[in-house]
Design an enzyme around this catalytic site. Structure first.
Site, mmCIF file in Angstrom:
data_model
loop_
_atom_site.group_PDB
_atom_site.id
_atom_site.type_symbol
_atom_site.label_atom_id
_atom_site.label_comp_id
_atom_site.label_asym_id
_atom_site.label_seq_id
_atom_site.Cartn_x
_atom_site.Cartn_y
_atom_site.Cartn_z
ATOM 1 N N HIS A 349 26.000 -9.826 39.241
ATOM 2 C CA HIS A 349 26.721 -9.368 38.052
ATOM 3 C C HIS A 349 26.343 -10.180 36.819
ATOM 4 C CE1 HIS A 349 29.628 -7.350 40.837
ATOM 5 N NE2 HIS A 349 29.564 -6.466 39.888
ATOM 6 N N GLY A 350 26.042 -11.443 37.024
ATOM 7 C CA GLY A 350 25.667 -12.284 35.887
ATOM 8 C C GLY A 350 25.887 -13.746 36.226
#
Lengths: 414, 82
Positions: A349-350
């Site tokens: 996701h990051g």
């Protein structure tokens, strides 16, 4: 042009579906037309984003070369490093966007572009904007990476022995799931697009496709928009009393429900478009808020992602650990597998504290559930009772919403 | 290899894994729906089947729907031992 968000997209989509219907309804293959339409839509998607288009073309050249060299010659060294090479563009993009900030952010990572929020709200993180400092990044890179790795690993497993270049490119570039999934699998996809469907089968699929699309439109454009208006997201809310706590809870649950309708709505629309083009894109949600435990939840929420991670991370890790007898307890590989699985999901996701905490939270939740279900006599005795299921559902769903709060930054706010 | 022989060996493996002897009498019972198999148990089952029948079964070679019951597992083993 944003997919599934702007009126121009919907108008062009309506026009694009008509020839697909004519081809399908007359028993002809839709693939050549579907491929051409996909290229046209991708051209529009990247029309104001030349660096993104260049990054996409580089990605295609890179992944196609690796995959087809392996399929033709099967060099053992490439077999070992190939999956890591295929992950490299995504890893470089993640790292550069973590260091210098991302312009693509979650829109192409997990959740689709959403209805424009009021200015100033942090939901702007979900909106794709012009390319900035994201080296090698382009909208859809995460989903495309899942597909390239799947093809490579299944080639290595001997499940894919040959593949035509056009089939591979169509699999990667089919426009309906391009930006935010569902994450499709190549073997089923290629079988479907290379076979002319019987007329009755296609008409049945087309009807289902329209219904799915309309349901998705209702979810995303109507229900998600209504829920979005019903709460406000404030990462720095000052807790001064019970009223603030109630507001915080409202926002936490509002955000989770909004996320479901927005993402499930997008997924249903993508699935519906896929059906209209003769492609049975996989289902992404199955009433996730009815899950009675967290394992059940991940069989219902973002299914194409969780099943991909299950098949290509969890199963491979636990298989190696069991076969090589790394651990004496059979629970250890499962718990580590869940932590690895969900940790990777968070990192995907990051590279921010919120996303990593979200992944680890779910990894721990799954590992804890696994231990409890395997060790607890109480669970074995009462798991089929109605009161137990209700209690388990209530605990699960509240922890799931806590996870959404972590994900959104409401808890850590990083 | 006879199908009945595969049925016996698969059944013995699943009874051993799940600790539920009555499953031997229900070859069409859904092992996932009944809670006897989950993601981990499915991996354990694949590893055990590979050892038992000297075959290699890649993790995505069989869908979960293909190994829901004893009979469907037997069908998959027949596929891989051909």
């Amino acid at each position: 042009m944003e997919f599934y968000a702007q009126p121009a997209f919907f108008a062009l989509l309506a026009l694009a579906v008509v020839p697909a219907f004519v081809l399908g309804a007359t028993g002809r293959r839709i693939k050549p037309y579907g491929f051409a339409v996909s290229l046209a839509f991708l051209f529009l998607l990247f029309s104001h984003n030349v660096p993104g288009l260049v990054a996409l073309l580089f990605f295609l050249l890179f992944s196609t070369t690796i995959t087809f060299v392996y399929l033709r010659a099967r060099p053992p060294l490439l077999g070992r490093v190939g999956p890591f090479l295929l992950l490299l563009p995504l890893a470089v993009y993640k790292l550069t966007s973590a260091l210098w900030g991302s312009s693509l952010a979650a829109s192409e990572i997990d959740f689709p572009a959403v209805t424009l929020p009021p200015e100033g709200l942090p939901f702007t993180i979900f909106l794709p904007t012009a390319f900035s400092a994201d080296f090698l990044g382009f909208i859809g890179i995460s989903y495309m990476t899942f597909k390239t790795v799947q093809v490579f690993l299944e080639s290595k497993d001997g499940l894919i022995t040959t593949m035509r270049l056009t089939d591979y490119l169509y699999f990667l570039l089919f426009f309906a799931p391009f930006t935010s999934g569902p994450i499709d699998r190549s073997r089923r996809f290629i079988t479907e697009v290379t076979t002319a469907l019987p007329r009755a089968t296609y008409l049945d699929m087309f009807g289902k496709g329209l219904l799915l699309f309309l349901a998705g439109l209702l979810y995303k454009v109507v229900l998600a928009a209504i829920i979005f208006e019903a709460y406000s997201w404030q990462p720095t809310r000052t807790m001064t009393g019970i009223f603030d706590l109630i507001l915080l809870l409202k926002d936490t649950y509002g955000y989770g429900i909004y996320l479901f309708f927005d993402f499930a709505g997008y997924s249903l629309m993508a699935m519906g478009v896929g059906f209209c083009f003769g492609i049975r894109l996989p289902r992404n949600f199955r009433a996730p808020f009815l899950a009675v435990d967290i394992k059940d939840f991940w069989n219902r929420w973002h299914i194409s992602l969780s099943f991909w991670l299950r098949d290509f991370v969890f199963m491979r890790f636990t298989r190696i650990a069991l076969r090589r007898k790394w651990f004496t307890s059979r629970l250890t590989p499962a718990c580590l597998g869940y932590l690895l699985n969900m940790g990777l999901m968070g990192v995907w996701h990051g590279l921010t504290l919120d996303y990593i905490a979200y992944g680890l939270f779910h990894g721990l939740f799954l590992a804890g559930t696994e231990i409890y279900q395997k060790k607890s006599q109480f669970y074995r005795r009462y798991r089929d009772r109605r009161w137990y299921k209700l209690l388990s559902w209530a605990i699960t769903i509240n922890l799931v919403f806590f996870g959404f709060a972590l994900f959104s930054g409401q808890v850590l706010g990083s | 290899m006879q199908r009945s022989d595969i049925v016996d060996r698969v059944t013995a493996l699943i009874v051993d894994m799940t600790g539920e002897p009555q499953i031997a009498t229900e070859p069409n019972s859904d092992l996932f729906a009944s809670g006897l198999l989950d993601s981990l148990a499915a991996v354990e089952l694949l590893v055990a089947l590979e050892d038992e029948f000297s075959v290699e079964i890649p993790p995505t070679a069989v869908e979960r729907d293909d190994i829901r019951t004893i009979n469907s597992i037997v069908t998959q083993i027949e596929r891989f031992t051909v």
